[in-house]
Design a protein around this motif. Sequence first.
Motif, PDB file in Angstrom:
ATOM      1  N   GLY A 178      -4.225   3.821  -0.736  1.00  0.00           N
ATOM      2  CA  GLY A 178      -2.768   3.487  -0.748  1.00  0.00           C
ATOM      3  C   GLY A 178      -1.968   4.509  -1.404  1.00  0.00           C
ATOM      4  N   VAL A 179      -2.400   5.731  -1.772  1.00  0.00           N
ATOM      5  CA  VAL A 179      -1.672   6.743  -2.512  1.00  0.00           C
ATOM      6  C   VAL A 179      -0.877   7.412  -1.610  1.00  0.00           C
ATOM      7  CG1 VAL A 179      -1.795   8.739  -4.271  1.00  0.00           C
ATOM      8  CG2 VAL A 179      -3.497   6.872  -4.524  1.00  0.00           C
ATOM      9  N   ILE A 180       0.464   7.684  -2.079  1.00  0.00           N
ATOM     10  CA  ILE A 180       1.360   8.303  -1.129  1.00  0.00           C
ATOM     11  C   ILE A 180       1.752   9.706  -1.875  1.00  0.00           C
ATOM     12  CG2 ILE A 180       3.688   8.525  -0.261  1.00  0.00           C
ATOM     13  CD1 ILE A 180       3.725   5.357  -0.724  1.00  0.00           C
ATOM     14  N   SER A 181       1.601  10.871  -1.030  1.00  0.00           N
ATOM     15  CA  SER A 181       1.512  12.146  -1.484  1.00  0.00           C
ATOM     16  C   SER A 181       2.422  12.879  -0.056  1.00  0.00           C
ATOM     17  CB  SER A 181       0.323  12.651  -1.735  1.00  0.00           C
ATOM     18  OG  SER A 181      -0.693  12.643  -0.564  1.00  0.00           O
ATOM     19  N   LEU A 182       3.045  14.072  -0.547  1.00  0.00           N
ATOM     20  CA  LEU A 182       3.465  15.067   0.349  1.00  0.00           C
ATOM     21  C   LEU A 182       2.799  16.353   0.345  1.00  0.00           C
ATOM     22  CD1 LEU A 182       7.331  14.466  -0.924  1.00  0.00           C
ATOM     23  CD2 LEU A 182       6.147  13.515   1.212  1.00  0.00           C
ATOM     24  N   ILE A 183       2.566  16.858   1.559  1.00  0.00           N
ATOM     25  CA  ILE A 183       1.623  18.102   1.526  1.00  0.00           C
ATOM     26  C   ILE A 183       2.328  19.217   2.272  1.00  0.00           C
ATOM     27  CG2 ILE A 183      -0.490  18.922   2.512  1.00  0.00           C
ATOM     28  CD1 ILE A 183      -1.643  16.037   2.434  1.00  0.00           C
ATOM     29  N   PHE A 184       2.230  20.371   1.696  1.00  0.00           N
ATOM     30  CA  PHE A 184       2.902  21.470   2.286  1.00  0.00           C
ATOM     31  C   PHE A 184       1.810  22.637   2.470  1.00  0.00           C
ATOM     32  CE2 PHE A 184       5.881  25.208   2.218  1.00  0.00           C
ATOM     33  CZ  PHE A 184       6.355  25.083   3.462  1.00  0.00           C
ATOM     34  N   VAL A 229       4.463  17.316   5.319  1.00  0.00           N
ATOM     35  CA  VAL A 229       4.204  16.028   5.925  1.00  0.00           C
ATOM     36  C   VAL A 229       3.779  15.011   4.870  1.00  0.00           C
ATOM     37  CG1 VAL A 229       3.195  17.062   8.048  1.00  0.00           C
ATOM     38  CG2 VAL A 229       1.741  16.859   5.869  1.00  0.00           C
ATOM     39  N   VAL A 230       3.814  13.693   5.097  1.00  0.00           N
ATOM     40  CA  VAL A 230       3.353  12.656   4.329  1.00  0.00           C
ATOM     41  C   VAL A 230       2.254  12.242   4.689  1.00  0.00           C
ATOM     42  CG1 VAL A 230       4.651  10.889   5.683  1.00  0.00           C
ATOM     43  CG2 VAL A 230       4.490  10.744   3.054  1.00  0.00           C
ATOM     44  N   ASP A 231       1.605  11.919   3.647  1.00  0.00           N
ATOM     45  CA  ASP A 231       0.231  11.197   3.913  1.00  0.00           C
ATOM     46  C   ASP A 231      -0.389  10.202   2.859  1.00  0.00           C
ATOM     47  OD1 ASP A 231      -2.971  11.517   4.437  1.00  0.00           O
ATOM     48  OD2 ASP A 231      -3.011  11.644   2.266  1.00  0.00           O
ATOM     49  N   VAL A 232      -0.840   8.805   3.386  1.00  0.00           N
ATOM     50  CA  VAL A 232      -1.380   7.953   2.667  1.00  0.00           C
ATOM     51  C   VAL A 232      -2.827   7.773   2.936  1.00  0.00           C
ATOM     52  CG1 VAL A 232      -0.760   5.433   2.186  1.00  0.00           C
ATOM     53  CG2 VAL A 232       0.963   6.716   3.093  1.00  0.00           C
ATOM     54  N   ASP A 233      -3.420   7.915   1.828  1.00  0.00           N
ATOM     55  CA  ASP A 233      -5.004   7.944   1.737  1.00  0.00           C
ATOM     56  C   ASP A 233      -5.606   6.218   1.924  1.00  0.00           C
ATOM     57  OD1 ASP A 233      -4.759   6.901  -0.716  1.00  0.00           O
ATOM     58  OD2 ASP A 233      -5.196   8.744  -1.607  1.00  0.00           O
ATOM     59  N   ARG A 263       8.888   1.764   4.587  1.00  0.00           N
ATOM     60  CA  ARG A 263       7.795   2.092   5.481  1.00  0.00           C
ATOM     61  C   ARG A 263       6.494   2.598   4.786  1.00  0.00           C
ATOM     62  NH1 ARG A 263       5.656   6.075   8.750  1.00  0.00           N
ATOM     63  NH2 ARG A 263       6.473   7.685   7.401  1.00  0.00           N
ATOM     64  N   LEU A 264       6.673   3.487   3.795  1.00  0.00           N
ATOM     65  CA  LEU A 264       5.523   4.090   3.153  1.00  0.00           C
ATOM     66  C   LEU A 264       4.842   3.045   2.267  1.00  0.00           C
ATOM     67  CD1 LEU A 264       6.915   7.603   2.252  1.00  0.00           C
ATOM     68  CD2 LEU A 264       5.393   7.181   4.069  1.00  0.00           C
ATOM     69  N   LEU A 265       5.775   2.395   1.838  1.00  0.00           N
ATOM     70  CA  LEU A 265       4.947   1.230   0.742  1.00  0.00           C
ATOM     71  C   LEU A 265       4.232   0.329   1.675  1.00  0.00           C
ATOM     72  CD1 LEU A 265       7.753   0.616  -1.850  1.00  0.00           C
ATOM     73  CD2 LEU A 265       5.586   1.719  -2.058  1.00  0.00           C
ATOM     74  N   GLU A 266       4.630  -0.082   2.771  1.00  0.00           N
ATOM     75  CA  GLU A 266       4.091  -0.933   3.524  1.00  0.00           C
ATOM     76  C   GLU A 266       2.700  -0.461   4.009  1.00  0.00           C
ATOM     77  OE1 GLU A 266       4.880  -3.429   7.727  1.00  0.00           O
ATOM     78  OE2 GLU A 266       6.252  -2.076   6.980  1.00  0.00           O
ATOM     79  N   ILE A 267       2.608   0.897   4.460  1.00  0.00           N
ATOM     80  CA  ILE A 267       1.493   1.460   4.814  1.00  0.00           C
ATOM     81  C   ILE A 267       0.606   1.559   3.576  1.00  0.00           C
ATOM     82  CG2 ILE A 267       0.574   3.775   5.604  1.00  0.00           C
ATOM     83  CD1 ILE A 267       3.219   4.320   7.098  1.00  0.00           C
ATOM     84  N   SER A 268       1.022   1.807   2.485  1.00  0.00           N
ATOM     85  CA  SER A 268       0.198   1.977   1.284  1.00  0.00           C
ATOM     86  C   SER A 268      -0.334   0.578   0.940  1.00  0.00           C
ATOM     87  CB  SER A 268       1.069   2.234   0.119  1.00  0.00           C
ATOM     88  OG  SER A 268       0.289   2.322  -1.116  1.00  0.00           O
ATOM     89  N   HIS A 269       0.443  -0.510   1.139  1.00  0.00           N
ATOM     90  CA  HIS A 269      -0.448  -1.815   0.930  1.00  0.00           C
ATOM     91  C   HIS A 269      -1.156  -2.208   1.735  1.00  0.00           C
ATOM     92  CE1 HIS A 269      -0.368  -6.202   1.042  1.00  0.00           C
ATOM     93  NE2 HIS A 269      -0.085  -6.125  -0.151  1.00  0.00           N
ATOM     94  N   ASN A 270      -1.102  -1.481   3.132  1.00  0.00           N
ATOM     95  CA  ASN A 270      -1.921  -1.995   4.198  1.00  0.00           C
ATOM     96  C   ASN A 270      -3.423  -1.380   3.957  1.00  0.00           C
ATOM     97  OD1 ASN A 270      -0.178  -3.727   5.310  1.00  0.00           O
ATOM     98  ND2 ASN A 270       0.741  -2.091   6.785  1.00  0.00           N
ATOM     99  N   HIS A 271      -3.278  -0.195   3.445  1.00  0.00           N
ATOM    100  CA  HIS A 271      -4.315   0.606   3.285  1.00  0.00           C
ATOM    101  C   HIS A 271      -5.096  -0.029   2.010  1.00  0.00           C
ATOM    102  CE1 HIS A 271      -3.444   4.559   5.535  1.00  0.00           C
ATOM    103  NE2 HIS A 271      -3.219   3.494   6.196  1.00  0.00           N
ATOM    104  N   LYS A 272      -4.346  -0.366   0.879  1.00  0.00           N
ATOM    105  CA  LYS A 272      -5.212  -0.920  -0.233  1.00  0.00           C
ATOM    106  C   LYS A 272      -5.866  -2.394  -0.010  1.00  0.00           C
ATOM    107  CE  LYS A 272      -2.021   0.949  -3.711  1.00  0.00           C
ATOM    108  NZ  LYS A 272      -0.975   0.675  -4.987  1.00  0.00           N
ATOM    109  N   PHE A 273      -4.982  -2.995   0.775  1.00  0.00           N
ATOM    110  CA  PHE A 273      -5.298  -4.257   1.017  1.00  0.00           C
ATOM    111  C   PHE A 273      -5.432  -4.420   2.698  1.00  0.00           C
ATOM    112  CE2 PHE A 273      -2.793  -4.674  -2.581  1.00  0.00           C
ATOM    113  CZ  PHE A 273      -3.591  -4.807  -3.572  1.00  0.00           C
TER     114      PHE A 273
END
Length: 1581
Positions: free
Chosen positions: A1051-1057, A1044-1048, A1130-1140
Amino acid sequence: MSSLSLPFYQRHHRHYDRDYRSSQLQSTMQDYRLEEKRKIATRSHGHEYVSGFTDIKDEKLKQSEGHIGGEFHLVQKDTREEHNVEKTAVHKSRKVAIRESAERISLNKKIHETQEFHKRLKEDSLLRLPEFIIKPRSHTVWEKQNVKLHCTVSGWPEPRVTWYKNNVPINIYTEPGKYVTDSKYGVHSLEINNCNFDDTAQYHASAMNAKGELSAFASIVVKRFKAEHDDFLFHPGRYALPSSYHVEPYSHVKFDVHIIEKFSVSFGKEGETMSLGCTVIVHPSLKRFQPEIQWWRDGIQLHPSKWVQMHWSGECATLTLTHLNKEDEGLYTMRVLTKSGYELHSAYVFVRDSDAEVAGAPAAPLDVYCLDANKDYVIVNWKQPAVDGGSSIVGYFVDRCEVGTTHWVQCNDTPVKFARFPVTGLVEGRSYIFRVRAVNNVGISRPSRVSDPVAALDPSDRDRLKSMPLAPWTGQIIVTEEEPAEGIVPGKPTELTVTEATKNYVVLSWKPPGQRGHEGVMYYVEKCVAGTEDWQRVNPEIPVKSPRFALFDLAEGKSYRFRVRSANSAGIGEPSEATEFTEVTDKLDVPKAPGHVVPSRDTDTSMVVCWEESKGAKELVGYYIEGSISGSGKWEPCNNKPVKGKRFICHGLHTGESYKFRVRAVNAAGLSEYSQESEALEVKAALGGGVPHGVFPEQSGNIDGLTESRARWDGKHEASQPARDTLLSCDAVLNRHQLPTGYDNLPYTAPGTSKEVNAKWTSKPNHRSSKVQDMHEEGIKVPDIHEKGPKIQDKHEKGLKVQDMHKIGSKVQDENEKGPKVQDVHLDNLAAPAPPYGITVLETVRDSMVLGWKQPKFHGGSDITGYFVDYREIINDIPGKWKEAHIKAISERAYRINDLKENMTYQFQVRASNMAGVGLPSQPSDKFKCEEWTIAVPGPPYDLMYTEVRKNSVVLTWKAPVYTGRSEVRGYYADVREADADEEKWSSINEKATSNRFIKVQGLKEGVSYVFRVRAVNMAGVGKPSDLTEPVTAETSPGTKEIVVDVDDDGVISLIFECTDMAGGSKFIWSKNYEELIDSSRVTLETKGGKTRLTFKDPGKEDLGTYSCVVTDTDGVSSSYAIDETELLRLLEISHNHKFPVVPLKSELAVELLDKGQVRFWLEAERLSPNGQCKFVFNDKEIKNDEKYKIKVDHKTGLVEVIMEKLEDIDEGTYTVQLQDGKASNQSSLVLIGDVFKNLQKEAELQRGEWLRKQGPHFVDYLEWEVTSDCNVLFEMQGGLICKKETSIIWYKDDREIMFDEKMTSRDGVCTLLVQQFSKKDAGTYELVLKDDRGRDSSVLRLLDKAFGDVISEVCRMAALTATDVKVQSTEHGIRLYSFISYYLEDLKIIWYHKDVKLASTDRVKSGVTGEQIWLQINEPTEKDRGKYTLELFDGKEGHRKSVELTGTVFEEAFAEFQRLKQAAIAEKNRARVIGGLPDVVTIQEGKSLNLNCNVWGDPVPAVSWLKNDRELLGDAHLILKFESGKFASFVITDVRTTDSGKYSILVKNKYGTETGDFTVSVFIPEEEEQVAKEKATKKK
């Protein structure tokens, strides 16, 4: 010699008509004679001569300005004055004469210069536009007649006239004898012979000269006799089967086609004749059925032509190339088509150059064709020859020839280097052919084969000619007598671009202007050098007609801008937009040399040559290949026609000779440098099993698993190979090699014992329970261990290099880091691993072989730490002793064994080792022979693994083959079949080769076991398949989890297993694209317990790929996550939204108007906390709550609104709402300026005015109309609000009040006005007014033009709906059909149909309307009048129909009634009757004579009798009865008596009836009369 003594045609070089030349010659001759006379007069030195000469020259200057007609008188004057000068000149002194002579010479020079200047002016003044003195006239002719169009044209220079048909130039050569044109003495004609219906068209003559162009139009209508009109005409596109192809009788027959005596690879020479043939046998042989034979060259079907002839004799199919050219080189295919399918045979044909006319001259160019043909312009393209004659080609000459002639004209003065050349100066409407010759320092080549003819036409005209025949019949002929309107100056050309630029020329292209009038448009091209603003016209004298132009004579290396002007007779238009600066240089570079030429063996007379494509090549045409016998130094072309692709089969080689090859790339700019020479290779038949992709070999019996079979497709090259794998074809016949099978029973020694047993290992690896259970069944004690799954050991290598394979044994990695630590493993619970299996050969050279094998199915509870390989020789099928191939264990499952004997047969065995020790050796492998592989295709991939097993998918990975063939591996094909299926059931997973060494297999069936294999492909083809994988069942294990992919919040993107089934030594192994992650600069890894996280440091394009994670020592727990560009964004957009973070908005700032004209600005946020703040800013200034602005914020709903009372001029600007809610913020702006603000302000004022209007009496809706069922028009106003009883309601029509007997009031808010029998007189403007002390409101309804037509149409529709069914009524004249409507008006169109055919009014059949009755009268009906009658009432939009069947009993009864009524009418008409003349009562005095007459009618003439008191009378002397002429009856009583009083009757009678006429006769005596009178008088008194 004076310039005046030269003939004018040598001075000007201009050609005009005969009249102009004769007048100029006469003027010149007169000037010559005058000059001679002046020389004589000069010798006499007279003063008066100067004066007289000056006068003469003044007259001559006037003549130069146009007074040419007085030259004859001028000559006479010169003669007289010069004669006088001669008399006086003798008195001059010598000094005076010398001075005057010098003045005279100076004056002569000045006058001569002035005269020449004015002559040029005179020539320019002669130029004038073409003008039609007599225009062509339209004609109407019958078919097969001739027609001739005439016109007379004036203008200077003499105009050239071109005839057009439907705007397409007429070419008299396409249909010889059909069109004849003539031009003599300014009269031009077009004669059309033997006219047919297709000649019906619009024709026009176009006259053009240097001054402009003008057209005159006429139409020709060709009539056809009715008897000649065919009911069926053939139209292009209708398909008819040939008579020989009769399908139905043989629909059940299957035809077998056999091609024997096939043609093979052929060689020819230019100019020769070549025939290709095959014998075709079709079974069964049916006389009425013949197969269709098709011939193809390089995938293009051939048709009979000047160069190609085809013949089919019933058994032999022949293709004859009558005159070989290099264009004929290529792959020829004969295709035999039958109802059952088709068979084909192919072979390559090579064409060599003919001998040059001059030794050392180059070969002829080829493939000459034309592009971008226009009215006066065409681009000629060709391909460069392969042979330059030993000297580089310096350029090419292009020649043209007009179709129908044999005169060739060279188009370019200097050779052009580029293989493309624009040819200008063509004549519109004419067709041309072209040829090209190559030039080098030695000489000129032979000309190429001529191009196909191309017509100098506008592209739209050419498309029209191709898409339809000339003069298509449209059912409408437009006859135009007048020419189109003139006087419109054309607009600017558009989309001007530089389509091509070389150092020799620049080609411009543009689109014609939209505004150009109806006449032709021409163009002037202008150029400007970079750094200046000086525009120079390129073609000042001759404008171009095509929207294309080629500019020559430009300075190489300089930059130019260009623009174009349009021109016609009305003037020259504005210039187009200028182009960008274009440098005059070659934009297309010569391609770079191809690289890495690799030959490989094919047959004993051919080789396959492969090469790497030329990098960065643009507009690549193809490649030329040359071959040379090693050591000879002489190179010969292998092909004379450029080939595309990157492989070619070179035929015609000498067996046993060694050849080298080199390749050149070709484009329009020229030929590249030669590639590096390939290595020398001997010509002999190839060994090995590699075949090109899509072609399968026959089965081989070689014990080493390789094949000696070759793919046989004579001359087939890369461009003509199958595009996809033959495995995908359902009817492919597969002949495959026997692949090594896996071990089902492997010998195994239990720990602590010496007993060897056969342990049955299951086919599913790493499944501990099944393995242990099987071993317990055999009585083996198996310790309770944690079994480990397959371990990924991808070393990030694209493949093992051959020269480094011997080092593998010394490079054993320390597996302690990857596996469990030594102290964590209990040796008591471990066992030696099971034997490896599936030994195969990956590469063989002279003295070494590379082996590959599969890992053991049972690891013994510990990771495999290495392998040991043994080998032995096989001599005469007797095995020798086993020898160790190495000492140290090797970690890879591939190993090169060196120092072997060439051509010796070997067997191998492999043992695996772990921490418990070395296991048993594998079973001996198959016998492999140590001989060098010569195949061009790669060897098999190896080490196939599968992971991520799911119910419908699995991921397959492998390693690159050790043997790559003659070129690098370009990709892989993966195959799949069910585990228990036959070999023929293989299917390809990927249609196109994949460059990855992994593939995800989709679409599997749950619960089904599958096996897989992989094949590698290079430029030579597809190699041998790999060994099969172990069977794997498509099923998802319980508890399987995915990455699963996670964005905290940061805005940090990570993959979790996560994994819940981890053993003590299990580890998470992350991979990217299934290669273990080593570079930690992009990601960080973190593992805690059964959860691992891969975090991206700076996500970017470098991180694209598939990320997978495998858990060791588990039952194949693994998962993957693919990140492509879309997912990354898509992930970068989510990351940007979480950062800002931003305050999410449901809607942006918007504006709307309220009822009172107030302006409301509003914005809605998805959520807004109670602490959220809002600011409203106008033009960077914050606005607060005041009288003008009301700001409201609803934190619960997130609604922010600002209400402005009135929008004023100062409120124009930008409005912004700023939101701040904790860390999140957002803003939205609305710009109200310019037209947007003005429209909003205007709308607000209207809204405010509307609100004010509604404060008094007003209308809610608009005045509307409707048509009632009685066909009356009702004007109605719904919802009129009347607040007071005093409110007046007034109706107006055309500003005049409509008066009513009572005061108009509204009932329930509804006001109506009913107009009965609405007609045209009721058209006008209707207005309803409400008025009281509060104000006034009105609603207007204009029933004019279209609105009135809509009302009339609706009235007609309602009237049509009231029509009753059509009824039948018989009359004495015939049968009447009628229907009643409630209201009839003349706008209601009435149409009667009989059997769906419209009836026309005749004397026998009439229709009409009487009152509300619509009738159709059929007089004297006959049997033809039977049928269905339909009454159509058309209301202007649609028709309403009523029908009646006048057939059967209905017609018979109506006809019988008609006959009865007709007879009754006849009887009534002809019956006997008394027309008149008899009085009712006759009073007569006794003794008088009574004479009565009456008229009688009847046919036949009736019988007449008289009665008195119902008794018949007979005539006598007292009573005279007469009947004369059958018409007149008379009653005469000669002497009236009192006895004659009584009732008389006349009785007339014939066969049609009887009639009586009664009268009473009263006879009185005079005395009695007087007495009676007295009695009456007494009574009155």
